[in-house]
Write a protein that holds these residues in place. Structure first.
Motif, PDB file in Angstrom:
ATOM      1  N   LEU A 153       0.813  -1.209   0.000  1.00  0.00           N
ATOM      2  CA  LEU A 153       0.000   0.000   0.000  1.00  0.00           C
ATOM      3  C   LEU A 153       0.850   1.263   0.000  1.00  0.00           C
ATOM      4  CD1 LEU A 153      -3.286   0.419   1.919  1.00  0.00           C
ATOM      5  CD2 LEU A 153      -1.614   2.236   2.041  1.00  0.00           C
ATOM      6  N   GLY A 154       1.775   1.360   0.964  1.00  0.00           N
ATOM      7  CA  GLY A 154       2.608   2.553   1.067  1.00  0.00           C
ATOM      8  C   GLY A 154       3.502   2.739  -0.136  1.00  0.00           C
ATOM      9  N   ARG A 159       4.911   5.746  -5.149  1.00  0.00           N
ATOM     10  CA  ARG A 159       5.167   5.822  -6.595  1.00  0.00           C
ATOM     11  C   ARG A 159       4.122   6.687  -7.295  1.00  0.00           C
ATOM     12  NH1 ARG A 159       6.188   0.412  -5.486  1.00  0.00           N
ATOM     13  NH2 ARG A 159       4.129  -0.249  -6.254  1.00  0.00           N
ATOM     14  N   TYR A 160       2.855   6.541  -6.864  1.00  0.00           N
ATOM     15  CA  TYR A 160       1.771   7.315  -7.476  1.00  0.00           C
ATOM     16  C   TYR A 160       1.976   8.812  -7.225  1.00  0.00           C
ATOM     17  CZ  TYR A 160      -2.982   8.331  -9.077  1.00  0.00           C
ATOM     18  OH  TYR A 160      -4.073   8.792  -9.777  1.00  0.00           O
ATOM     19  N   HIS A 166       3.116  14.063  -9.704  1.00  0.00           N
ATOM     20  CA  HIS A 166       4.336  14.853  -9.964  1.00  0.00           C
ATOM     21  C   HIS A 166       4.808  15.628  -8.737  1.00  0.00           C
ATOM     22  CE1 HIS A 166       3.542  13.735 -14.081  1.00  0.00           C
ATOM     23  NE2 HIS A 166       2.361  14.333 -14.047  1.00  0.00           N
ATOM     24  N   ALA A 167       4.653  15.013  -7.566  1.00  0.00           N
ATOM     25  CA  ALA A 167       5.122  15.629  -6.324  1.00  0.00           C
ATOM     26  C   ALA A 167       6.638  15.483  -6.203  1.00  0.00           C
ATOM     27  CB  ALA A 167       4.436  14.980  -5.129  1.00  0.00           C
ATOM     28  N   LYS A 168       7.313  16.586  -5.928  1.00  0.00           N
ATOM     29  CA  LYS A 168       8.772  16.559  -5.759  1.00  0.00           C
ATOM     30  C   LYS A 168       9.172  16.763  -4.298  1.00  0.00           C
ATOM     31  CE  LYS A 168       9.697  18.255 -10.449  1.00  0.00           C
ATOM     32  NZ  LYS A 168      10.305  19.348 -11.262  1.00  0.00           N
ATOM     33  N   ASN A 169       8.466  17.665  -3.621  1.00  0.00           N
ATOM     34  CA  ASN A 169       8.738  17.940  -2.207  1.00  0.00           C
ATOM     35  C   ASN A 169       7.554  17.491  -1.364  1.00  0.00           C
ATOM     36  OD1 ASN A 169      11.258  19.271  -2.760  1.00  0.00           O
ATOM     37  ND2 ASN A 169      10.055  21.005  -3.520  1.00  0.00           N
ATOM     38  N   GLY A 190       8.904   4.403  -0.837  1.00  0.00           N
ATOM     39  CA  GLY A 190       8.462   4.381  -2.231  1.00  0.00           C
ATOM     40  C   GLY A 190       8.659   5.708  -2.922  1.00  0.00           C
ATOM     41  N   ALA A 191       8.340   6.807  -2.216  1.00  0.00           N
ATOM     42  CA  ALA A 191       8.472   8.138  -2.810  1.00  0.00           C
ATOM     43  C   ALA A 191       9.937   8.497  -3.055  1.00  0.00           C
ATOM     44  CB  ALA A 191       7.811   9.169  -1.902  1.00  0.00           C
TER      45      ALA A 191
END
Length: 381
Positions: A153-154, A159-160, A166-169, A190-191
């Protein structure tokens, strides 16, 4: 006349004997269910218990047989209030009551400590919603779950967040429970693996209502997205305070956040497409008819919508009973080996377990909210 006089008690005795024999053929099977029926998570716990009640009522209505004997199923519903200490007390109570199996608990923080008690007693336990990987990593042959774990899940949410949003921060907040911390840690992994920067890591608790200090600190970091590891009862007020502080970031969370009640709890703090969350289960298009039929039946029976995990509770209980039927016994020692190898077609999909007790090929369902309603984005693995 004497013959007739003697025949009356004889016929009566035969009738009583036959009635007693028929009565003896029916066995009582008690299944425990544990979830928070009081406290901030009570709406989810009651939803879970309703799922168990639906299964019990259906099994009794159709005269379910185990080992050639008709069975009367009884639900022993208990409240752990999402409290790990109370969870172990309730678990011991169910063990002492000699229940034939347990569906629960709801939270990872209650499921994990209770699982040792069920294991020591040899009682099968299927959690419909606990996602922390530790639950099935203890080596307990009595522990199973019918949803994906936090690693799946996490990691998927991480990744999503990067690939689709398109999250960078990214700022991360968790409620320090076994569930909240677990899903937040897996999200961060994951991020970061996909290239995001974790610009802030903050903590709260599962009963908090004031997040101004945490959110003010995070606002200074100007994140694209805030991930919250915790439940909707905390996430809703957090969204309200984000709006009050003028924080425009996307808000993301796991299954604890992803309920039909979030819109009510967040009120004006919930804007369209602001929230992305994941339910630790999922039904592809081919299986949606059965799930939708369940939801309609649930609405009719309880006069309310499914909050989140009632279908998984229903499936968990039906899976356990199928194992009993295959073993021709409700004795956990006899049906546990059958449960480990089960193949059950449920309303939430096909259920089978791996060697640890995790569901095989667990799916995830991604949602957002539009017009105050939870809206499907995608089913993924």
């Amino acid at each position: 006349m004497q013959i007739k006089t003697k025949m009356i008690p004889l016929v009566g005795a035969i009738a009583l004997a036959l009635a007693g024999s028929a009565f003896a053929q029916e066995q009582v099977v008690t299944i425990g269910h544990v979830g928070p029926l009081t406290g901030p998570n009570a709406h989810i716990g009651k939803d879970n218990e309703n799922g168990a009640k639906m299964a019990i009522d259906e099994l009794n209505a159709k005269g379910t047989m185990i080992g050639g004997k008709k069975v009367k199923f009884v639900l022993d519903g208990e409240d752990d209030a999402s409290d790990p200490k109370l969870a172990t007390t309730v678990a011991q109570k169910l063990v002492d009551a000699h229940v034939n199996g347990v569906i629960g608990h709801m939270n990872s923080g209650t499921t994990i400590p209770a699982s040792k008690i069920y294991f020591d007693a040899g009682i099968a336990q299927i959690s419909p919603s606990a996602t922390n990987p530790k639950y099935t990593q203890q080596g307990f042959n009595t522990a199973f779950r019918v949803v994906a774990n936090d690693g799946q899940l996490g990691g998927t949410l991480g990744r999503y967040a990067v690939d689709k949003l398109h999250a960078k921060n990214i700022a991360v907040i968790d409620d320090r429970t076994a569930y909240g911390q677990g899903v937040a840690d897996e999200f961060s992994k994951g991020a970061k693996k996909d290239g995001a920067n974790i610009v802030a890591t903050q903590f709260t608790n599962d009963k908090a209502t004031d997040f101004n200090a945490i959110l003010t600190s995070i606002k200074a970091k100007n994140p694209d997205l805030i991930f919250f590891g915790g439940m909707d009862a905390v996430g809703g007020p957090m969204l309200r305070q984000m709006k009050q502080l003028g924080i425009k970031a996307k808000f993301m969370g796991g299954d604890g956040l992803c309920t039909t009640e979030l819109a009510k709890l967040a009120g004006a703090g919930l804007e369209d497409d602001q929230v992305v969350c994941a339910e630790a289960g999922g039904v592809p298009d081919a299986g949606k008819k059965a799930l939708e039929e369940f939801k309609v039946a649930y609405q009719k029976k309880f006069n309310q919508e499914v909050v989140i995990y009632a279908p998984y509770v229903y499936d968990a209980l039906m899976t356990m009973v199928q194992a009993m039927q295959e073993a021709k016994s409700a004795d956990p020692k006899k049906y546990l080996p059958f449960l480990a190898k089960i193949r059950h077609k449920g309303v939430t999909g096909n259920i089978a377990f791996d060697a640890k007790g995790d569901i095989k090929d667990g799916s995830l369902t991604l949602y957002t909210y539009k017009g105050g309603l939870r809206t499907l984005l995608a089913v993924t693995k």
